[in-house]
Design an enzyme around this catalytic site. Structure first.
Site, short mmCIF file in Angstrom:
data_model
loop_
_atom_site.label_atom_id
_atom_site.label_comp_id
_atom_site.label_asym_id
_atom_site.label_seq_id
_atom_site.Cartn_x
_atom_site.Cartn_y
_atom_site.Cartn_z
N ASP A 1 0.86 -1.18 0.00
CA ASP A 1 0.00 0.00 0.00
C ASP A 1 0.90 1.23 0.00
O ASP A 1 2.05 1.18 0.47
CB ASP A 1 -0.92 0.02 1.22
CG ASP A 1 -1.90 1.19 1.16
OD1 ASP A 1 -2.69 1.26 0.21
OD2 ASP A 1 -1.86 2.06 2.06
N GLU B 1 -6.60 17.64 2.01
CA GLU B 1 -7.52 16.50 2.02
C GLU B 1 -6.79 15.18 2.17
O GLU B 1 -7.32 14.22 2.74
CB GLU B 1 -8.37 16.49 0.74
CG GLU B 1 -7.58 16.32 -0.54
CD GLU B 1 -8.48 16.26 -1.76
OE1 GLU B 1 -7.99 16.64 -2.85
OE2 GLU B 1 -9.64 15.84 -1.65
N ASP C 1 -2.27 -0.81 6.53
CA ASP C 1 -3.22 -1.21 5.49
C ASP C 1 -2.71 -2.42 4.71
O ASP C 1 -3.50 -3.27 4.29
CB ASP C 1 -3.49 -0.04 4.54
CG ASP C 1 -4.41 1.01 5.16
OD1 ASP C 1 -4.90 0.76 6.28
OD2 ASP C 1 -4.61 2.06 4.54
N HIS D 1 -4.48 10.40 5.82
CA HIS D 1 -3.37 9.61 6.36
C HIS D 1 -2.63 10.28 7.51
O HIS D 1 -1.83 9.63 8.19
CB HIS D 1 -2.37 9.23 5.25
CG HIS D 1 -1.91 10.37 4.39
ND1 HIS D 1 -1.33 11.51 4.89
CD2 HIS D 1 -1.92 10.53 3.04
CE1 HIS D 1 -0.98 12.32 3.89
NE2 HIS D 1 -1.36 11.74 2.76
N GLU E 1 0.89 5.75 0.47
CA GLU E 1 0.22 7.01 0.76
C GLU E 1 0.89 8.09 -0.08
O GLU E 1 2.09 8.00 -0.38
CB GLU E 1 0.30 7.37 2.25
CG GLU E 1 -0.31 6.33 3.18
CD GLU E 1 -1.80 6.12 2.98
OE1 GLU E 1 -2.45 7.00 2.37
OE2 GLU E 1 -2.32 5.08 3.43
N HIS F 1 -5.45 6.12 7.63
CA HIS F 1 -4.79 5.28 6.65
C HIS F 1 -3.29 5.33 6.88
O HIS F 1 -2.70 6.40 7.01
CB HIS F 1 -5.12 5.75 5.23
CG HIS F 1 -6.52 5.48 4.82
ND1 HIS F 1 -6.88 4.32 4.18
CD2 HIS F 1 -7.65 6.19 4.98
CE1 HIS F 1 -8.19 4.34 3.95
NE2 HIS F 1 -8.67 5.47 4.43
#
Length: 244
Positions: free
Chosen positions: A16, A66, A172, A71, A18, A167
């Site tokens: 995963d 946003e 994740d 995260h 970010e 997140h």
């Protein structure tokens, strides 16, 4: 890009990322957004090995508000973190030759390929290094017409993700690893860790079969209030990043 998995690869890497931005139209990487966190865990023979790759990265741009709300990673936090080029070779070594599993894989792979392309002389693409499996595409085939974000899949498969408030790439990836194992075989790595080898207690003699003349199980149906509460919760989940 592969959209399903036969889970036959000996080595699987669940990944995963970010990023600095979350705009989905055309892909954030086309707007110059960058990866700021990579989390990946290793599965071998359907067991989590404990080996992982995790790094925070300093981008050459600011993080959108946003994205921070999702995260929690700020520009200040990343000031002393390495640039992607500093971890490039180590990252490639970790994923090379594996089946790479990600939820909405085109998103993560798009960012990875963008980072690869920014390095001088690095013409490599993710598909050149490993087979890519998209668990979102898999879920859409298994549960057509239904929500298939990570939180919903955890609920369907009975996986505890209560510790997931923001997140995070590594967390994740760990949760997705359990989801992937359930989607492809019905058991998580934790259940496989018990010693079934060398005369362990999980051998064939420990299997307990259910009697054929057993009484039928009692079915409990949700009340109207419980159904309504569930639908309200699903509306909130569907508005999250994972609401695919």
């Amino acid at each position: 890009m592969n959209t399903s998995s036969n889970s036959e690869y000996n080595r699987i890497v669940v990944l995963d990322t970010e990023t600095t931005g979350m705009n989905r139209e055309g892909g954030p990487h086309y707007e110059g957004h960058r990866i700021i966190e990579i989390g990946a865990v290793e599965i071998i023979n359907r067991k989590l090995t404990g080996k992982h790759f995790h790094v925070y990265l300093k981008p050459d741009r600011t993080i959108q508000e946003e994205a921070i709300e999702i995260h929690g990673i700020t520009d200040e936090f990343l000031v002393d973190k390495p640039l992607y080029k500093e971890v490039h070779e180590e990252f490639l070594e970790f994923i090379r030759g594996a089946e790479l599993v990600a939820h909405n894989a085109p998103f993560d792979v798009g960012f990875m390929d963008y980072e690869f392309a920014k390095l001088s002389g690095a013409a490599v693409k993710t598909d050149d290094l490993c087979k890519v499996t998209d668990t979102l595409a898999m879920a859409k085939k298994i549960f057509p017409g239904k929500r298939n974000n990570l939180d919903v899949l955890c609920e369907r498969y009975g996986i505890d993700n209560s510790h997931r408030t923001l997140h995070g790439a590594l967390l994740d990836a760990e949760i997705l690893a359990d989801v992937f194992l359930m989607m492809t075989g019905g058991q998580t790595s934790m259940q496989f860790n018990a010693g079934a080898q060398d005369g362990g207690e999980m051998g064939a003699n420990s299997i307990k079969r259910v009697a054929s003349d057993r009484k039928p199980l009692k079915v409990l149906y949700a009340s109207a209030d419980e159904v309504q509460a569930h639908e309200e919760r699903m509306k909130l989940v569907d508005n999250s990043l994972w609401g695919q």
